[in-house]
Write a protein that holds these residues in place. Structure first.
Motif, short mmCIF file in Angstrom:
data_model
loop_
_atom_site.label_atom_id
_atom_site.label_comp_id
_atom_site.label_asym_id
_atom_site.label_seq_id
_atom_site.Cartn_x
_atom_site.Cartn_y
_atom_site.Cartn_z
N VAL A 27 0.74 -1.18 0.01
CA VAL A 27 0.05 0.18 0.05
C VAL A 27 1.01 1.30 0.08
O VAL A 27 2.02 1.05 0.59
CB VAL A 27 -0.95 0.04 1.15
CG1 VAL A 27 -1.69 1.38 1.50
CG2 VAL A 27 -1.75 -1.19 1.15
N TYR A 46 -9.19 7.37 -4.08
CA TYR A 46 -9.93 5.96 -3.98
C TYR A 46 -8.83 4.96 -3.93
O TYR A 46 -9.00 3.91 -4.60
CB TYR A 46 -11.03 5.92 -5.06
CG TYR A 46 -12.15 4.76 -4.71
CD1 TYR A 46 -12.75 4.81 -3.51
CD2 TYR A 46 -12.16 3.62 -5.50
CE1 TYR A 46 -13.76 3.88 -3.34
CE2 TYR A 46 -13.19 2.64 -5.16
CZ TYR A 46 -14.00 2.88 -3.96
OH TYR A 46 -14.66 1.77 -3.77
N GLU A 47 -7.85 5.10 -3.15
CA GLU A 47 -6.98 4.13 -2.91
C GLU A 47 -6.55 3.95 -1.39
O GLU A 47 -6.57 5.15 -0.92
CB GLU A 47 -5.65 4.00 -3.83
CG GLU A 47 -4.79 5.48 -3.72
CD GLU A 47 -3.83 5.42 -4.63
OE1 GLU A 47 -3.19 4.27 -4.93
OE2 GLU A 47 -3.41 6.63 -5.13
N PRO A 198 -9.05 -4.46 -4.37
CA PRO A 198 -9.96 -3.48 -4.90
C PRO A 198 -11.24 -4.06 -5.17
O PRO A 198 -11.55 -5.11 -5.62
CB PRO A 198 -9.35 -2.78 -6.17
CG PRO A 198 -8.34 -4.07 -6.47
CD PRO A 198 -7.95 -4.75 -5.42
N HIS A 241 -4.14 -8.69 -7.66
CA HIS A 241 -4.62 -7.22 -7.22
C HIS A 241 -4.28 -6.97 -5.92
O HIS A 241 -4.76 -5.77 -5.57
CB HIS A 241 -5.75 -7.04 -7.79
CG HIS A 241 -6.01 -7.16 -9.50
ND1 HIS A 241 -5.62 -6.20 -10.33
CD2 HIS A 241 -6.41 -8.14 -10.15
CE1 HIS A 241 -6.08 -6.83 -11.66
NE2 HIS A 241 -6.29 -8.05 -11.49
N TRP A 259 -13.62 -1.21 -0.46
CA TRP A 259 -12.40 -1.99 -0.63
C TRP A 259 -12.51 -3.11 0.34
O TRP A 259 -12.70 -2.94 1.57
CB TRP A 259 -11.20 -1.26 -0.52
CG TRP A 259 -10.86 -0.40 -1.54
CD1 TRP A 259 -11.29 0.62 -2.06
CD2 TRP A 259 -9.60 -0.52 -2.14
NE1 TRP A 259 -10.39 0.90 -3.09
CE2 TRP A 259 -9.33 0.08 -3.18
CE3 TRP A 259 -8.41 -1.53 -2.10
CZ2 TRP A 259 -8.20 0.27 -4.23
CZ3 TRP A 259 -7.35 -1.66 -2.92
CH2 TRP A 259 -7.05 -0.73 -3.99
#
Length: 365
Positions: A27, A46-47, A198, A241, A259
Motif C-alpha cells: 500500500v 480512492y486508494e 480493490p 491485485h 475495498w
C-alpha cells in the motif's frame, strides 16, 4: 472473572501464520499528514494509504509501547462503560473467526463481557505458553464503552462527528470483508497486517452468504493466507491485485469504501481504533443490490438488458445527475439534484412500494 468457555482451554503450540508480503504489492505510504492534506489528497482519492506515525503521540500508544501489561492498565482507566460484545472461540480456529464447517452457524460465540473480565483474560493468556483461545471485542464505541477515551486520544483527521470505535483482542484474524463507508484505522498496540483487494475484484472474491454474515457485511470465503485455489480458482486473479500493509503502533490506514480487507492482529494484545470517515448508516447501495437480486436478476435476458439501459441512464452514466435537466426545476422531483427533500421523497416512495402501498402510475391512455 473468567469468560465462559475460555478458562479451561487446552494449550496448543502457537504458530503465527502470515500472508507472504513479498508476493503482494505494498500500500502507498505517507508520513503523518495535516487535516488539510488528508481531506484534499487522501480522503478525496480512492486508494488505500498508510499514514506512518499519524497517532504516535497518543497517550494510549505511548502506554502500549511499554508492553502488554501497561496497555491493559491504560485501558482499565476507562472502566465504567457498558459491557462489551466479545467474540470467543477455542485455540483450534487459529484466531480465524469464520463460519462453522457446515456453514449453519459460526466457529465462535458472542458474549457480553465487562471490560475488567476481558482485560484479565488477555493478561492471563498473554503470559501463557501455547495457542490461547481467541478473544475479540469489536467496534466498541468509545463514548458508550470507554468514557473519556475520545478526549484523551484525539484524531484530527476524521470528519466532524465521526465515532471512535475500539477493537481489542489477542492474535486473531478478521475475514476479508468490505465496509460501505471510508475508514481510518489507527493502530494503538500490537502489529497488524491488512491485505486489501480493490472493489473490481468482487467476482473473484467468492462472496459468502449475503443474508447470514459474521458481523454485518458479507465476507470472502477463501483464506488469503492459505487459499484453496482448487475450490476457488478465480481467487488467484484477486491475489494478483492484492495490496498488503504492515502497521506498527502509531500508524494509521485509510481504507476507501467498498475495498475488501482482511486483518490479522499479530501480537498477544492488540488494540485498534477506527473512524468511519463518511459514515453511511443506511447502507442503501447494498440494500438496492439485494432488491435487484429479487426484482431484476432472474428476468428474461431482453428485459434485463432493457433495465440495464435504465440503470446506466439514471445511475451509472457520468451524466446521470443531469437526466432531469430537460424538465422545469419545479417538476424534476426525484430526478433533481441530491437534497434532503429528494431523499425523503424517494424514501417515502420506496417504503410505500415495498409495503404494498404506493405504486407507479400507468401512462395515461
Amino acid at each position: 472473572m473468567a469468560i465462559v468457555g475460555v478458562a479451561a482451554a487446552v494449550r496448543y503450540r502457537w504458530t503465527m501464520h502470515s500472508a507472504n508480503p513479498a508476493a503482494l504489492r505494498r500500500v502507498k505510504e505517507r508520513e503523518a499528514v495535516t487535516p488539510e492534506v488528508f481531506a484534499g489528497e487522501i480522503a478525496s482519492g480512492y486508494e488505500p494509504v498508510v499514514l506512518r506515525g499519524q497517532v504516535a503521540g497518543w497517550p494510549a500508544v505511548q502506554a502500549g509501547r511499554e508492553g502488554s501489561q501497561a496497555m491493559l492498565e491504560y485501558l482499565a482507566r476507562f472502566r465504567g462503560g457498558a459491557a462489551l460484545e466479545v467474540l470467543v472461540s477455542t485455540p483450534e480456529i487459529d484466531g480465524r473467526f469464520f463460519y462453522s464447517e457446515d456453514m449453519q452457524g459460526f466457529n465462535f460465540t458472542r458474549q457480553r463481557v465487562p471490560l475488567e473480565a476481558l482485560l484479565g483474560e488477555l493478561a492471563r493468556f498473554a503470559g501463557a505458553e501455547g495457542t490461547p483461545p481467541a478473544l475479540y471485542a469489536n467496534a466498541a464505541t468509545a463514548a458508550e464503552h470507554f468514557p473519556g477515551w475520545a478526549e484523551a486520544n484525539r484524531l484530527d483527521l476524521a470528519a466532524s462527528g465521526a465515532t471512535p470505535r475500539l477493537w481489542i483482542g489477542n492474535a486473531v484474524r478478521i475475514a476479508t470483508h468490505f465496509d460501505a463507508s471510508a475508514n481510518v484505522a489507527a493502530v494503538v498496540a500490537g502489529r497488524r497486517r491488512f491485505t486489501l483487494f480493490p472493489p473490481t475484484q468482487a467476482a473473484n472474491m467468492y462472496v459468502g452468504p449475503l443474508d447470514r454474515t459474521l458481523a454485518g457485511p458479507p465476507v470472502s470465503m477463501p483464506d488469503p493466507e492459505s487459499p484453496d485455489l482448487t475450490r476457488y480458482p478465480r481467487y488467484a486473479e484477486a491475489l494478483r491485485h492484492a495490496l498488503v500493509a504492515d502497521l506498527e503502533p502509531g500508524d494509521a490506514l485509510f481504507i476507501p469504501a467498498i475495498w475488501w480487507h482482511h486483518v490479522r492482529a499479530l501480537d498477544p494484545v492488540n488494540v485498534l481504533v477506527n473512524y468511519w470517515w463518511a459514515y453511511d448508516a443506511s447502507a442503501t447501495p447494498f440494500i438496492a443490490m439485494i432488491h435487484a437480486l429479487m426484482s431484476i436478476r432472474d428476468l428474461p435476458p431482453e428485459q434485463k438488458q432493457a433495465w440495464r439501459a435504465w440503470f446506466d441512464y439514471l445511475v451509472f452514466d457520468e451524466d446521470a445527475a443531469s437526466a432531469g435537466d430537460h424538465l422545469p426545476p419545479h417538476v424534476r422531483s426525484v430526478l433533481g439534484p441530491a437534497s434532503e427533500e429528494r431523499t425523503e421523497r424517494l424514501r417515502a416512495f420506496l417504503l410505500g412500494s415495498l409495503s404494498g402501498g404506493a405504486k407507479p402510475r400507468n401512462s395515461p391512455r
